[in-house]
Structures are given as structure tokens and as C-alpha cells.
Design an enzyme around this catalytic site. Structure first.
Site, short mmCIF file in Angstrom:
data_model
loop_
_atom_site.label_atom_id
_atom_site.label_comp_id
_atom_site.label_asym_id
_atom_site.label_seq_id
_atom_site.Cartn_x
_atom_site.Cartn_y
_atom_site.Cartn_z
N ARG A 161 -7.18 -4.11 -6.43
CA ARG A 161 -7.21 -2.74 -6.95
C ARG A 161 -5.82 -2.12 -7.01
NH1 ARG A 161 -11.83 -1.06 -2.80
NH2 ARG A 161 -10.48 -2.43 -1.59
N ILE A 162 -5.04 -2.26 -5.94
CA ILE A 162 -3.71 -1.64 -5.92
C ILE A 162 -2.79 -2.37 -6.89
CG2 ILE A 162 -1.72 -1.07 -4.50
CD1 ILE A 162 -3.64 -0.78 -2.13
N ASP A 181 -2.91 -14.57 -8.29
CA ASP A 181 -4.11 -14.29 -7.51
C ASP A 181 -5.09 -15.41 -7.77
OD1 ASP A 181 -6.53 -13.39 -6.41
OD2 ASP A 181 -5.92 -11.30 -6.62
N ALA A 240 4.71 -3.09 0.11
CA ALA A 240 4.06 -1.88 0.63
C ALA A 240 2.60 -2.19 0.95
CB ALA A 240 4.16 -0.75 -0.38
N ALA A 241 2.33 -3.46 1.30
CA ALA A 241 0.95 -3.90 1.54
C ALA A 241 0.70 -4.09 3.03
CB ALA A 241 0.68 -5.19 0.77
N ASP A 266 7.85 -0.96 3.09
CA ASP A 266 7.11 0.11 3.78
C ASP A 266 6.36 -0.41 4.99
OD1 ASP A 266 6.10 2.84 3.96
OD2 ASP A 266 4.16 1.99 3.38
N GLU A 271 5.00 -3.08 14.17
CA GLU A 271 5.19 -1.65 13.97
C GLU A 271 4.81 -0.88 15.24
OE1 GLU A 271 3.03 -0.41 10.49
OE2 GLU A 271 4.24 -1.64 9.14
N HIS A 289 5.95 3.00 6.89
CA HIS A 289 4.53 2.81 6.59
C HIS A 289 3.90 4.10 6.05
CE1 HIS A 289 0.90 0.08 7.64
NE2 HIS A 289 0.65 0.81 6.57
N LEU A 290 4.40 4.54 4.91
CA LEU A 290 3.97 5.80 4.30
C LEU A 290 2.95 5.62 3.18
CD1 LEU A 290 7.41 7.65 3.99
CD2 LEU A 290 5.72 7.83 5.82
N ALA A 292 -0.22 5.48 2.84
CA ALA A 292 -1.36 6.39 2.78
C ALA A 292 -0.99 7.82 3.13
CB ALA A 292 -2.45 5.91 3.74
#
Length: 539
Positions: A161-162, A181, A240-241, A266, A271, A289-290, A292
Site C-alpha cells: 500500500r505505501i 515484490d 522509512a519502513a 527514518d 531505536e 522515526h517520524l 506516523a
């Protein structure tokens, strides 16, 4: 004298909000609950609040709902995570206690896609180091010459989706988009104007690479030392995943050696991360980790889990239930949900790829009831085996549609050999069909696989299984046992079936641990088997 009869008030269900959520969350809950608040990060305060009796708890990432916390909340029915990740929830402990766990898996997809694009742009144009230089009084235009996106190739690793949101937005920039994929149907990607390629081709052709994969055993360090030897020296890589899909040490070496032009990060393997050597490089743009962290994503997440709590406490079908199936499903059909999931998982594992469609055939007594939910069970099992993240009974159809996968259910009350039989048939793009049948045995409803294609079996599905299809000759069983023994893989059970004497045989082993690819390669080499597959099932 007439006296008024006292009206007994029914107490409202108690919802505990353990972290700051958007005002829209309370609005979505409505007036039918007693709402309490606590600081979920304060362990003593959390346990005391849970011990006072609550029906549901709403959390974000700071509240740890482990076995101790769940055990303290005797009447707890729902844990609702206003977000995607569930690392702070002990799902097995919740399931054992009969507590439903829900999250909001689609709440942040737009925010995550937009952040990835922001990092891509910032990396292409050196926005972060140029800004830092200007703040330090340096007008360094020549140092920060960047690259255009127009007519460049963007490689998307993971086209869910992303990844699809990123593709549509970057196509507007005039970029040529390719994707890797292995579980996406090429026809579905083509509808979105994206060409599917293998990973090596993507690495070689891409000017920009953005990662949109979950962190699994298969994807850990997928973009690592060897992969980074195959890219253009002008490539910029965005993650960013999930941390750990991109090998940070290998990335540092590739950038400092001039083999990668830059990166936007990200997420990190560990972390919080504040001391990575990558942070010292001008070619790296990093954020904490921004993905969301937008007002809109937080509001969507809060509303989604509030609605889930309302439905759960009302006994309705629950959107985004991770561990508990909800809804009006006949009690005789319910045991088949898990069985069909596992049959579909085995089917996909055996095929090593995604089918175009899955047909579920229901035979016997349960066919008299509404079995349509089993179509979703098949999708959920197949997608889970393919490595899809956070698949639920509600979101499985949408995720499957994105990947070009459909499912159907047919029913027949006649079942000659079993009281109930469920057959899962996968149809693949190359014309091959794979059939797996299962049943539920006895009063305990023990799950059994009873047939794979033309081979009869009597097998309890296990978390880790190995399948071999080979020529039926003496000595193969010994070779398999010796090979697994050398790799310290313990065999829990073994069955061999064959179509006829001296023909082809199917061997199925249940083992105590996962099986690495090098072991499968050795089994193939030593036995001459035409098919060797390892299948890992959840739960």
C-alpha cells in the site's frame, strides 16, 4: 401511598486511555463508556489503573501491555493500539487471556509515503546539510549541487500500500517507476504503470531506491553488503519502513567509499538511535522515526481504534482485530478458520509464489452453514505466508486485491470420507493448480492435512515443515535425516506418500526450528528432489 421503584443503573463499560490521544478519539467513543485516564509510561500507575477494573485500554507506543499488565486487568476485553506497531503488546499473553488486540494498520500509510518522498527530495537536493551550512554562516552553493528526479528511475522495494502511494506520487514528478515484490501479480503492477523486476535488476537500474518492506527473517539486511555492490554510484537510498531491512554498516561503507551517493533514513535497526556514524555524513538525511508523526495520522489512528473498541464491546465484527476473529460466525464453522489459514499458508509456501486465485471447497456438515468467511481465512493465511504485515480478517481482502489475489467459497454437504473436509485450491498464472485438503478430527477438533495433490497424508500442521517431492528410490529418508542432523535440525515427525511403486513420492517433515536456505540447497543436491520447500506457519 405510592412509592417510586428504584431504578437500577447498569454501569457503563470502562475505557482506560493510557496515553495522549486526539480529541476525535473521545468523540468516536461516544457517551456510552466511562472514560478514565492514566500515564501508561508510569508502571505503578498503569498497574493500579488496570487493577481497578477496565473493559478496554487505548494505548500508543509508550505503554507496555505485557503478561504482567494483562494479568492485572482481570476484566479486560480489548487492547487497542492507536497506530500500527504492536511491539509493546504481548499478543500471545493477550490471546491466552481472551483479550482482543486491535490496531490501526492503515492510519499512517499516507504519512509514511509522504515522509519517504520528503526524504527522497531532501537527499536529492542536499536540503539538510545546505540548511545547516547556511545557519552556520556558509553560502556553499557549489558544494550542494543536487540531482533532478525528472526522467530518473525510482526503484521501490516492496510494492504494497505505501509503495503504491509513493509510486503514484513520484510518477507525477516524471519518474520511471520499477518495483521488486515477488508476491505482487505483474498485471496488477502494470495497471498502476509500474514494471515489476527482480531485485538485482532494480539495484542495477535505479537512480533512487525506496524501501517499503516489513522486517522479517527473509528481509533482514536485504539491502546489505552484496546488494550495495550492484547499485549505481549515483544512487540515493531511502528507508522509512523498518529498521534492519537496510544494513546500516554496509550503507556507511558504501557512502564513504563513493559507491552510494546518499541516503534518507527514518528507521534504524536499534531505536532510539542517536549515535550512528551515518549521522556525521553530509550525504545522509535522518529523522527519528517520524513516519506516523502527523496530526492526521494520529487522528485517524485514534478514531479507528475507538470504533474497534465500540464494536468489540458490543460483540460485533471488529475491524483490525489482530488475534481474535469477531462477527456472527457459526460455532461449527469457527474451528475451520484456523485450518483454512494454515492450508493456504502451506499452499503458498509449496508454490513459492502468489496464486491468482484461491478456491475453498467445503464438504460435509459445516457446509450447511454460512462458510463465506473462509474465503477471507484463505487470503489471510496466504498473505501471512507471503510475509505481509498485520493482516487481519478485515484488511485481508483489500491487501489481496492490491496483489491481484482473489478467493471464493463453494459448499457441498456430501463428504464421503470425512465428517467435514475443506479443500483449498490455488490457481497460478502459469496454469498450475495446487490442491491441499484438511479436516478436523474428533471432539478436540484436531487439525489434519489429509491430501496434497494426489498424495494421501495424515499430518498435523506444524509451525515449521519441510516438503520434498522426489523419485521414489531407496535411501532418500536416510539422506534427509543425515542432512538435517548435521545442521542440528530436530525432526519431530515424518510422513512419506507416493503415487505408485517406483514413481514420485512426497515427503513431509515437521521440525523443531526454521530451516535456512543453505540446508534446503543441500537437501536438493543430495536427494535430487525436483522440489524442496520449507514452510513456516504462524500460531
Amino acid at each position: 401511598m405510592i412509592t417510586k421503584k428504584a431504578v437500577q443503573r447498569v454501569p457503563k463499560p470502562v475505557v482506560l486511555i493510557a496515553e495522549e490521544l486526539s480529541p476525535a478519539t473521545l468523540d468516536a467513543l461516544g457517551p456510552d463508556f466511562e472514560v478514565r485516564h492514566c500515564d501508561g509510561a508510569n508502571r505503578a500507575e498503569l498497574l493500579a489503573a488496570l487493577g481497578a477494573g477496565v473493559d478496554a485500554i487505548l494505548i500508543r507506543s509508550a505503554t507496555k501491555m505485557d503478561a504482567e499488565a494483562i494479568g492485572e486487568a482481570k476484566g479486560l476485553k480489548v487492547i487497542a493500539r492507536a497506530g500500527v506497531g504492536l511491539d509493546n503488546v504481548d499478543i500471545p499473553a493477550a490471546t491466552a487471556a481472551g483479550v482482543m488486540v486491535v490496531n490501526a494498520p492503515t492510519s499512517n500509510i499516507v504519512s509514511a509515503a509522504e515522509l519517504a518522498i520528503g526524504l527522497l527530495l531532501a537527499t536529492a537536493r542536499h536540503i539538510s546539510p545546505a540548511h545547516a551550512a547556511l545557519r552556520n554562516g556558509k553560502w556553499a552553493r557549489a558544494k550542494f549541487t543536487g540531482a533532478e528526479l525528472f526522467e530518473k528511475t525510482l526503484g521501490i522495494v516492496g510494492f504494497g500500500r505505501i509503495g503504491q502511494l509513493v509510486a503514484s506520487r513520484m510518477q507525477a514528478f516524471g519518474m520511471n517507476v520499477i518495483a521488486y515484490d515477488p508476491y505482487m501479480q505483474p498485471a496488477r503492477a502494470a495497471q498502476l504503470g509500474v514494471h515489476l523486476v527482480d531485485l538485482d535488476e532494480l539495484l542495477a537500474k535505479s537512480d533512487f531506491i525506496t524501501i517499503h518492506l516489513p522486517k522479517t527473517k527473509e528481509t533482514a539486511n536485504l539491502i546489505g553488503v552484496e546488494a550495495l555492490k550492484k547499485v549505481k554510484p549515483s544512487v540515493r537510498i531511502i528507508n522509512a519502513a523498518r529498521g534492519g531491512v537496510l544494513d546500516e554498516a554496509a550503507l556507511f561503507d558504501a557512502i564513504t567509499e563513493g559507491r552510494v551517493a546518499g541516503a534518507g533514513l527514518d528507521v534504524f535497526a536499534t531505536e532510539p538511535c542517536t549515535d550512528s556514524p551515518l549521522f556525521a555524513l553530509d550525504h545522509v538525511v535522518a529523522t527519528p522515526h517520524l513516519g506516523a508523526s502527523t496530526d492526521e495520522a494520529q487522528e485517524r489512528a485514534g478514531i479507528a481504534v475507538a470504533v474497534s473498541v465500540r464494536k468489540a464491546l458490543a460483540g460485533e465484527l471488529v475491524p483490525d482485530a489482530v488475534n481474535v476473529k469477531g462477527g456472527l460466525i457459526h460455532e461449527d464453522v469457527r474451528p475451520a478458520l484456523s485450518l483454512v489459514e494454515k492450508l493456504a499458508g502451506v499452499l503458498v509456501g509449496l508454490a513459492g509464489g502468489i496464486p491468482v486465485s484461491i478456491g475453498v471447497e467445503v464438504h460435509g456438515e459445516i457446509a450447511a452453514h454460512d462458510c463465506s468467511v473462509l474465503a477471507t481465512s484463505a487470503l489471510k493465511g496466504a498473505l501471512g505466508s507471503l510475509g505481509a504485515e498485520d493482516v487481519t480478517y478485515v484488511n485481508a481482502p483489500n491487501i489481496a486485491q492490491e496483489r491481484g489475489l482473489s478467493s471464493t467459497v463453494s459448499a457441498d454437504e456430501i463428504s464421503p470420507d470425512h465428517r467435514n473436509l475443506v479443500r483449498v485450491v490455488g490457481a497460478f498464472a502459469d496454469g498450475v493448480n495446487i490442491t491441499i485438503s484438511g479436516t478436523l478430527m474428533g471432539i478436540r477438533q484436531v487439525q489434519k492435512i489429509v491430501e496434497i495433490d494426489e498424495y494421501d497424508l495424515d499430518l498435523v500442521p506444524s509451525e515449521n515443515m519441510i516438503f520434498l517431492r522426489y523419485l521414489d528410490i531407496p535411501g532418500v529418508v536416510g539422506i534427509v535425516g543425515n542432512t538435517l542432523g548435521k545442521s542440528s535440525i530436530n525432526i519431530a515427525g515424518m510422513q512419506v506418500a507416493r503415487n505408485h511403486l517406483g514413481g514420485e513420492a512426497l515427503m513431509v517433515l515437521t521440525v523443531d526450528s526454521s530451516v535456512e536456505s543453505d540446508v534446503l540447497e543441500e537437501l536438493t543436491r543430495e536427494t535430487g528432489a525436483k522440489l524442496v520447500r520449507s514452510v513456516t506457519l504462524g500460531g
